[in-house]
Motif scaffolding. Structure first.
Motif, PDB file in Angstrom:
ATOM      1  N   ALA A  21       0.829  -1.206   0.000  1.00 31.64           N
ATOM      2  CA  ALA A  21       0.000   0.000   0.000  1.00 31.64           C
ATOM      3  C   ALA A  21       0.865   1.259   0.000  1.00 31.64           C
ATOM      4  N   SER A  22       1.276   1.712   1.152  1.00 36.97           N
ATOM      5  CA  SER A  22       1.938   3.011   1.257  1.00 36.97           C
ATOM      6  C   SER A  22       3.388   3.004   0.770  1.00 36.97           C
ATOM      7  N   SER A  23       4.052   1.874   0.784  1.00 36.12           N
ATOM      8  CA  SER A  23       5.459   1.824   0.366  1.00 36.12           C
ATOM      9  C   SER A  23       5.646   1.158  -0.992  1.00 36.12           C
ATOM     10  N   LEU A  24       4.610   1.095  -1.795  1.00 33.74           N
ATOM     11  CA  LEU A  24       4.723   0.441  -3.095  1.00 33.74           C
ATOM     12  C   LEU A  24       5.712   1.168  -4.005  1.00 33.74           C
ATOM     13  N   GLY A  25       5.728   2.483  -3.964  1.00 28.36           N
ATOM     14  CA  GLY A  25       6.680   3.241  -4.765  1.00 28.36           C
ATOM     15  C   GLY A  25       8.114   2.984  -4.341  1.00 28.36           C
ATOM     16  N   THR A  26       8.310   2.822  -3.046  1.00 28.04           N
ATOM     17  CA  THR A  26       9.638   2.520  -2.536  1.00 28.04           C
ATOM     18  C   THR A  26      10.097   1.149  -2.997  1.00 28.04           C
ATOM     19  N   VAL A  27       9.203   0.189  -2.981  1.00 29.40           N
ATOM     20  CA  VAL A  27       9.529  -1.157  -3.448  1.00 29.40           C
ATOM     21  C   VAL A  27       9.859  -1.127  -4.941  1.00 29.40           C
ATOM     22  N   TYR A  81      14.252  -2.720   6.014  1.00 32.19           N
ATOM     23  CA  TYR A  81      13.973  -1.615   6.923  1.00 32.19           C
ATOM     24  C   TYR A  81      12.738  -0.828   6.483  1.00 32.19           C
ATOM     25  N   VAL A  82      12.540  -0.682   5.184  1.00 36.63           N
ATOM     26  CA  VAL A  82      11.330  -0.008   4.686  1.00 36.63           C
ATOM     27  C   VAL A  82      10.088  -0.788   5.111  1.00 36.63           C
ATOM     28  N   GLY A  86       8.339   1.621   7.476  1.00 36.75           N
ATOM     29  CA  GLY A  86       7.421   2.378   6.633  1.00 36.75           C
ATOM     30  C   GLY A  86       7.983   3.713   6.174  1.00 36.75           C
ATOM     31  N   GLU A  87       9.283   3.942   6.359  1.00 39.13           N
ATOM     32  CA  GLU A  87       9.897   5.195   5.918  1.00 39.13           C
ATOM     33  C   GLU A  87      10.191   5.148   4.427  1.00 39.13           C
ATOM     34  N   SER A  88      10.647   6.290   3.893  1.00 37.47           N
ATOM     35  CA  SER A  88      10.959   6.362   2.466  1.00 37.47           C
ATOM     36  C   SER A  88      12.254   5.611   2.169  1.00 37.47           C
ATOM     37  N   PHE A  89      12.510   5.407   0.885  1.00 34.45           N
ATOM     38  CA  PHE A  89      13.696   4.658   0.477  1.00 34.45           C
ATOM     39  C   PHE A  89      14.968   5.389   0.867  1.00 34.45           C
TER      40      PHE A  89
END
Length: 146
Positions: A21-27, A81-82, A86-89
């Motif tokens: 959900a919220s970290s999909l862009g980071t992944v 760690y992300v 839940g932090e940014s990349f």
């Protein structure tokens, strides 16, 4: 930074929901970085085969081989760690780099021991399953050769 009492199942569920959900862009960014490193690895392997050993380009490809291994390891730990925080990349990469600077030797030894234990466990389970299958086949087929 409050102390919360979560079980490991709650942590896993929370990490999965963050990753989808919220970290999909980071992944996706981590995947882009890894795919770029993999493409550069293929180019590097091609260059190593076609470049003379005493050339400056051969030295550059040898340095890149070391660098891409470091990037891959850091990217894996950054993604972990992300998922947990839940932090940014970028902020996760900074934290992971600081963590490696503080605990490099202990972290590497811990990583090697963990991978070795998992590898030995995998081999033992495979041998046990093969032996159990041999015993089962020997008894069910009424043959001494299984």
């Amino acid at each position: 930074h409050e102390i919360e009492q979560f079980s490991s199942q709650d942590t896993s569920d929370l990490a999965l929901s963050r990753a989808t959900a919220s970290s999909l862009g980071t992944v996706c960014l981590g995947g882009l970085i890894l795919s770029t490193v993999r493409i550069l690895q293929y180019i590097n392997e091609f260059a190593k085969k076609n470049i003379r050993r005493n050339s400056i380009f051969y030295f550059i490809t040898a340095c890149f081989s070391c660098l891409d291994g470091i990037i891959s390891v850091l990217n894996n730990y950054t993604m972990i760690y992300v998922g947990i925080s839940g932090e940014s990349f970028c902020s996760s990469a900074v934290f992971t780099t600081k963590l490696f600077r503080r605990n490099l030797v202990f972290g590497l030894v811990n990583d090697i021991i963990t991978k070795s234990i998992l590898f030995i466990g995998t081999i033992m389970i495979a041998l046990f399953c093969g032996f159990a299958t041999f015993i089962y086949a020997t008894h069910s087929l009424q043959s001494q050769y299984g």
